[in-house]
Design an enzyme around this catalytic site. Structure first.
Site, PDB file in Angstrom:
ATOM      1  N   ASP A  79     -58.216  11.560  10.317  1.00  0.00           N
ATOM      2  CA  ASP A  79     -57.175  12.024  11.062  1.00  0.00           C
ATOM      3  C   ASP A  79     -55.722  12.106  10.471  1.00  0.00           C
ATOM      4  OD1 ASP A  79     -56.810  12.905  13.771  1.00  0.00           O
ATOM      5  OD2 ASP A  79     -57.756  11.121  14.613  1.00  0.00           O
ATOM      6  N   HIS A 123     -56.744  19.770   5.007  1.00  0.00           N
ATOM      7  CA  HIS A 123     -58.336  19.470   4.995  1.00  0.00           C
ATOM      8  C   HIS A 123     -58.537  19.183   3.633  1.00  0.00           C
ATOM      9  CE1 HIS A 123     -58.595  19.578   9.264  1.00  0.00           C
ATOM     10  NE2 HIS A 123     -58.422  20.684   9.186  1.00  0.00           N
ATOM     11  N   ASN A 142     -54.916  14.980   9.101  1.00  0.00           N
ATOM     12  CA  ASN A 142     -54.967  16.065   7.760  1.00  0.00           C
ATOM     13  C   ASN A 142     -53.874  17.327   8.102  1.00  0.00           C
ATOM     14  OD1 ASN A 142     -56.903  14.908   6.367  1.00  0.00           O
ATOM     15  ND2 ASN A 142     -58.477  16.192   7.074  1.00  0.00           N
ATOM     16  N   LEU A 182     -74.094   2.224  -1.742  1.00  0.00           N
ATOM     17  CA  LEU A 182     -73.407   2.305  -0.587  1.00  0.00           C
ATOM     18  C   LEU A 182     -74.049   3.693   0.388  1.00  0.00           C
ATOM     19  CD1 LEU A 182     -70.423   2.503   1.129  1.00  0.00           C
ATOM     20  CD2 LEU A 182     -69.808   4.618  -0.211  1.00  0.00           C
TER      21      LEU A 182
HETATM   22  C1  FPP Z   1     -58.874  15.713  11.510  1.00  0.00           C
HETATM   23  O1  FPP Z   1     -57.522  16.103  11.418  1.00  0.00           O
HETATM   24  C2  FPP Z   1     -59.715  16.437  10.542  1.00  0.00           C
HETATM   25  C3  FPP Z   1     -60.700  17.308  10.900  1.00  0.00           C
HETATM   26  C4  FPP Z   1     -60.906  17.556  12.393  1.00  0.00           C
HETATM   27  C5  FPP Z   1     -61.473  17.827   9.996  1.00  0.00           C
HETATM   28  C6  FPP Z   1     -62.152  17.043   8.737  1.00  0.00           C
HETATM   29  C7  FPP Z   1     -63.185  17.616   7.993  1.00  0.00           C
HETATM   30  C8  FPP Z   1     -63.060  18.048   6.537  1.00  0.00           C
HETATM   31  C9  FPP Z   1     -61.907  17.986   5.775  1.00  0.00           C
HETATM   32  C10 FPP Z   1     -63.950  18.806   6.133  1.00  0.00           C
HETATM   33  C11 FPP Z   1     -64.830  18.175   5.042  1.00  0.00           C
HETATM   34  C12 FPP Z   1     -65.576  16.867   5.261  1.00  0.00           C
HETATM   35  C13 FPP Z   1     -66.222  16.466   4.568  1.00  0.00           C
HETATM   36  C14 FPP Z   1     -67.245  15.309   5.102  1.00  0.00           C
HETATM   37  C15 FPP Z   1     -66.509  16.795   3.096  1.00  0.00           C
HETATM   38  P1  FPP Z   1     -56.658  16.785  12.142  1.00  0.00           P
HETATM   39  O2  FPP Z   1     -57.119  18.449  11.925  1.00  0.00           O
HETATM   40  O3  FPP Z   1     -57.226  16.656  13.634  1.00  0.00           O
HETATM   41  O4  FPP Z   1     -55.324  16.632  11.802  1.00  0.00           O
HETATM   42  P2  FPP Z   1     -54.016  16.710  13.138  1.00  0.00           P
HETATM   43  O5  FPP Z   1     -54.482  15.551  13.947  1.00  0.00           O
HETATM   44  O6  FPP Z   1     -52.940  15.944  12.227  1.00  0.00           O
HETATM   45  O7  FPP Z   1     -53.843  18.004  13.281  1.00  0.00           O
END
Ligand code: FPP
Length: 225
Positions: free
Chosen positions: A2, A19, A4, A113
């Site tokens: 969370d 991301h 990103n 792991l």
């Molecule tokens: C949450 O941050 C993140 C996501 C919904 C996507 C995460 C997935 C990846 C990065 C893809 C790669 C995954 C793997 C396992 C290799 P958000 O977008 O909700 O951030 P915000 O709350 O700040 O908008």
């Protein structure tokens, strides 16, 4: 993972840059987990609700996952990481599904792991899927126990999480392991996921060590007391 998006926004970058930074951080967190002796790590990467995001973000995330598998699989395997998937694979594009199944197969005998990737995962969806399969298997009402339900979840054979870390300060369960988290300890940090480094991780584990886990009982009734 969370925060990103907000991490990227704070730097004037597109959300996908966040991301990508979050994915690089996952690499570091996996390595730290191995060093800390963690046996099970579950990453909530994409929920059943995340399909509702703008298409370019969804497509970008699917590309990142495919790319990560291509680039990182050998190294993860070398580190003794066993990859597992939580959620519904069938909705993923065929090519990506093949890559995920290949990664699971290649790493299936590793035990340093266990890394569960929750992708197209939702806790309610998991429970519905479990109930449907129990009915298909003609499980009798009196056979429905906690242990029996556990066997039908995506997490079958994996212990319930001791600690759930939520980055970016959000205080919600967001449909994550809602059955399995019944007695998990929560740790919420304002840190955005791409900044959740080894030191932040260590702080979370130290906070966990100081928790008094009672599972609904009293302290003196716990094992060892
Ligand atoms: C949450 O941050 C993140 C996501 C919904 C996507 C995460 C997935 C990846 C990065 C893809 C790669 C995954 C793997 C396992 C290799 P958000 O977008 O909700 O951030 P915000 O709350 O700040 O908008």
């Amino acid at each position: 993972m969370d925060g990103n998006g907000r991490w990227a926004q704070a730097r004037g970058l597109p959300r996908l840059a966040g991301h990508r930074a979050g994915t690089e951080n996952l690499r570091r967190v996996i390595t730290a987990s191995v060093e800390f002796g963690i046996q099970y790590l579950t990453i909530y990467a994409f929920s059943t609700e995340n399909w509702g995001r703008p298409q370019d973000e969804v497509q970008g995330l699917l590309h990142i996952v495919a790319d990560v598998i291509d680039r990182e699989l050998d190294e993860l395997n070398r580190q003794g990481v066993q990859l597992r998937h939580l959620g519904r694979l069938e909705k993923l594009p065929k090519n990506l599904r093949k890559k995920v199944l290949h990664a699971i197969e290649i790493t299936k005998n590793n035990d340093r792991l266990i890394l569960n990737i929750a992708f197209n995962y939702g806790g309610r969806d998991e429970i519905i899927y479990a109930v449907r399969r129990m009915i298909e298997d003609q499980v009798k009402p009196e056979e429905v126990t906690i242990e029996k339900v556990n066997q039908y979840l995506f997490t079958a054979g994996i212990p319930d999480p001791d600690l759930i870390i939520r980055t970016s300060g959000e205080m919600r369960t967001s449909n994550f392991l809602i059955w399995q988290a019944a007695y998990s300890e929560w740790y919420i940090t304002p840190c955005y996921w791409p900044d959740f480094d080894k030191e932040e991780y260590r702080k979370a584990l130290q906070a966990y060590e100081n928790r008094d886990r009672r599972f609904g009982r009293l302290s003196f009734q716990q094992e060892g007391n």
